[in-house]
Enzyme design. Structure first.
Site, PDB file in Angstrom:
ATOM      1  CG  ASN A  13      20.010  32.000  47.409  1.00  0.00           C
ATOM      2  OD1 ASN A  13      18.988  31.322  47.341  1.00  0.00           O
ATOM      3  ND2 ASN A  13      20.684  32.406  46.349  1.00  0.00           N
ATOM      4  CG  ASP A  73      33.949  31.949  47.509  1.00  0.00           C
ATOM      5  OD1 ASP A  73      32.927  32.600  47.196  1.00  0.00           O
ATOM      6  OD2 ASP A  73      35.092  32.359  47.272  1.00  0.00           O
ATOM      7  CG  PHE A 156      22.724  31.128  38.786  1.00  0.00           C
ATOM      8  CD1 PHE A 156      22.639  29.774  39.060  1.00  0.00           C
ATOM      9  CD2 PHE A 156      23.766  31.855  39.378  1.00  0.00           C
ATOM     10  CE1 PHE A 156      23.563  29.158  39.892  1.00  0.00           C
ATOM     11  CE2 PHE A 156      24.685  31.248  40.214  1.00  0.00           C
ATOM     12  CZ  PHE A 156      24.580  29.890  40.473  1.00  0.00           C
ATOM     13  CG  ASP A 159      24.569  28.044  34.681  1.00  0.00           C
ATOM     14  OD1 ASP A 159      25.723  27.735  35.020  1.00  0.00           O
ATOM     15  OD2 ASP A 159      23.579  27.880  35.423  1.00  0.00           O
ATOM     16  CE  LYS A 179      24.286  24.899  37.630  1.00  0.00           C
ATOM     17  NZ  LYS A 179      24.029  26.332  37.686  1.00  0.00           N
ATOM     18  NE  ARG A 185      25.674  25.455  43.619  1.00  0.00           N
ATOM     19  CZ  ARG A 185      26.168  26.364  42.783  1.00  0.00           C
ATOM     20  NH1 ARG A 185      27.171  27.117  43.124  1.00  0.00           N
ATOM     21  NH2 ARG A 185      25.643  26.535  41.578  1.00  0.00           N
TER      22      ARG A 185
HETATM   23  P1  IMP Z   1      28.669  32.110  45.166  1.00  0.00           P
HETATM   24  O1  IMP Z   1      29.665  31.086  45.565  1.00  0.00           O
HETATM   25  O2  IMP Z   1      27.258  31.646  45.282  1.00  0.00           O
HETATM   26  O3  IMP Z   1      28.911  33.443  45.812  1.00  0.00           O
HETATM   27  O4  IMP Z   1      28.876  32.347  43.587  1.00  0.00           O
HETATM   28  C1  IMP Z   1      29.761  33.312  43.080  1.00  0.00           C
HETATM   29  C2  IMP Z   1      29.479  33.621  41.617  1.00  0.00           C
HETATM   30  O5  IMP Z   1      30.045  32.600  40.809  1.00  0.00           O
HETATM   31  C3  IMP Z   1      28.017  33.683  41.228  1.00  0.00           C
HETATM   32  O6  IMP Z   1      27.477  34.959  41.476  1.00  0.00           O
HETATM   33  C4  IMP Z   1      28.084  33.372  39.738  1.00  0.00           C
HETATM   34  O7  IMP Z   1      28.455  34.523  38.998  1.00  0.00           O
HETATM   35  C5  IMP Z   1      29.228  32.371  39.672  1.00  0.00           C
HETATM   36  N1  IMP Z   1      28.691  31.000  39.765  1.00  0.00           N
HETATM   37  C6  IMP Z   1      28.803  30.151  40.833  1.00  0.00           C
HETATM   38  N2  IMP Z   1      28.170  28.983  40.587  1.00  0.00           N
HETATM   39  C7  IMP Z   1      27.645  29.103  39.342  1.00  0.00           C
HETATM   40  C8  IMP Z   1      26.857  28.219  38.531  1.00  0.00           C
HETATM   41  O8  IMP Z   1      26.489  27.079  38.900  1.00  0.00           O
HETATM   42  N3  IMP Z   1      26.512  28.697  37.316  1.00  0.00           N
HETATM   43  C9  IMP Z   1      26.876  29.929  36.865  1.00  0.00           C
HETATM   44  N4  IMP Z   1      27.578  30.793  37.588  1.00  0.00           N
HETATM   45  C10 IMP Z   1      27.983  30.385  38.817  1.00  0.00           C
END
Ligand code: IMP
Length: 202
Positions: A13, A73, A156, A159, A179, A185
């Site tokens: 991504n 993750d 996304f 949120d 944010k 993160r």
């Molecule tokens: P990944 O770590 O990018 O795979 O995130 C896993 C999942 O956690 C995402 O698809 C979202 O559903 C949720 N998620 C992770 N970070 C966020 C965020 O900052 N806002 C909202 N949802 C989040």
């Protein structure tokens, strides 16, 4: 200042690559994604915990690329649901669903639970590995409360239903720049900076 090192960010991504390049901009590193390297392989995710998944991914791609690799993750933990959706956040309600279907499932599982019991947090684990092994893992969290209906249009995932207690707004109502300062993160990346600086030898 020493030479710039390559740091692979284990994602396809480009948005995530850009976000980490900004969060870690002070480091002597050039950030490249799996897409830049044309890598399509994926490790098996074990679904045991954020830190374990991040370590597994970092080591898998460090060995595959021969370069120091950062993997993360993240997801949402709702206390009233025993930490769900947790490591299944991206797949909650099944594969191929939309963000909206996922947060609607979360709202329906929480039902009439009162605000004081709707506490939750976003959690992010970052692991960094070299081909020889995992170097370190750090975590960042952002605390909040799950709302009863969605609000806001930024961001996304979950949120719109995540009310950030320290800001008095949902994550989707916050300006993206805000944010990106207070998110799970951003906090994990802040914790990673001194360790990465040492690992990069800068
Ligand atoms: P990944 O770590 O990018 O795979 O995130 C896993 C999942 O956690 C995402 O698809 C979202 O559903 C949720 N998620 C992770 N970070 C966020 C965020 O900052 N806002 C909202 N949802 C989040």
């Amino acid at each position: 200042m020493g030479a710039t090192r390559t740091l692979v960010v284990a994602t396809h991504n480009r948005g995530k690559l850009r976000e980490y390049a900004e969060l870690l901009a002070e480091l002597p590193a050039t950030f490249i994604s799996l897409a830049d390297l044309g890598i399509q392989a994926e490790p098996e995710e074990e679904h045991v915990g954020f830190a374990e998944n991040a370590r597994l991914k970092a080591l898998f791609f460090a060995r595959l690329t021969g370069e120091m690799t950062l993997a993360d993750d993240s997801g949402l933990e709702a206390d009233a649901l025993g930490g769900d959706p947790g490591v299944r956040s991206a797949r909650y309600s099944g594969a191929g669903r939309t963000d909206r279907e996922r947060y609607e499932l979360l709202l329906s599982r929480l039902g009439e639970i009162p605000p004081e019991a709707r506490t939750a947090r976003f959690r992010c684990a970052i692991a960094v590995a070299s081909p020889q092994g995992v170097l370190f893992t750090v975590e960042g969290t952002c605390e909040g409360v799950i709302t009863t209906r969605p609000r806001g249009s930024h961001g996304f995932g979950y949120d719109p239903v995540f009310y950030v207690t320290e800001r008095g707004q949902t994550m989707a109502e916050l300006e993206p720049a805000v944010k990106n300062r207070i998110s799970h993160r951003a906090r994990a990346a802040q914790a990673a900076i001194p360790l990465l600086r040492a690992a990069l030898g800068g």
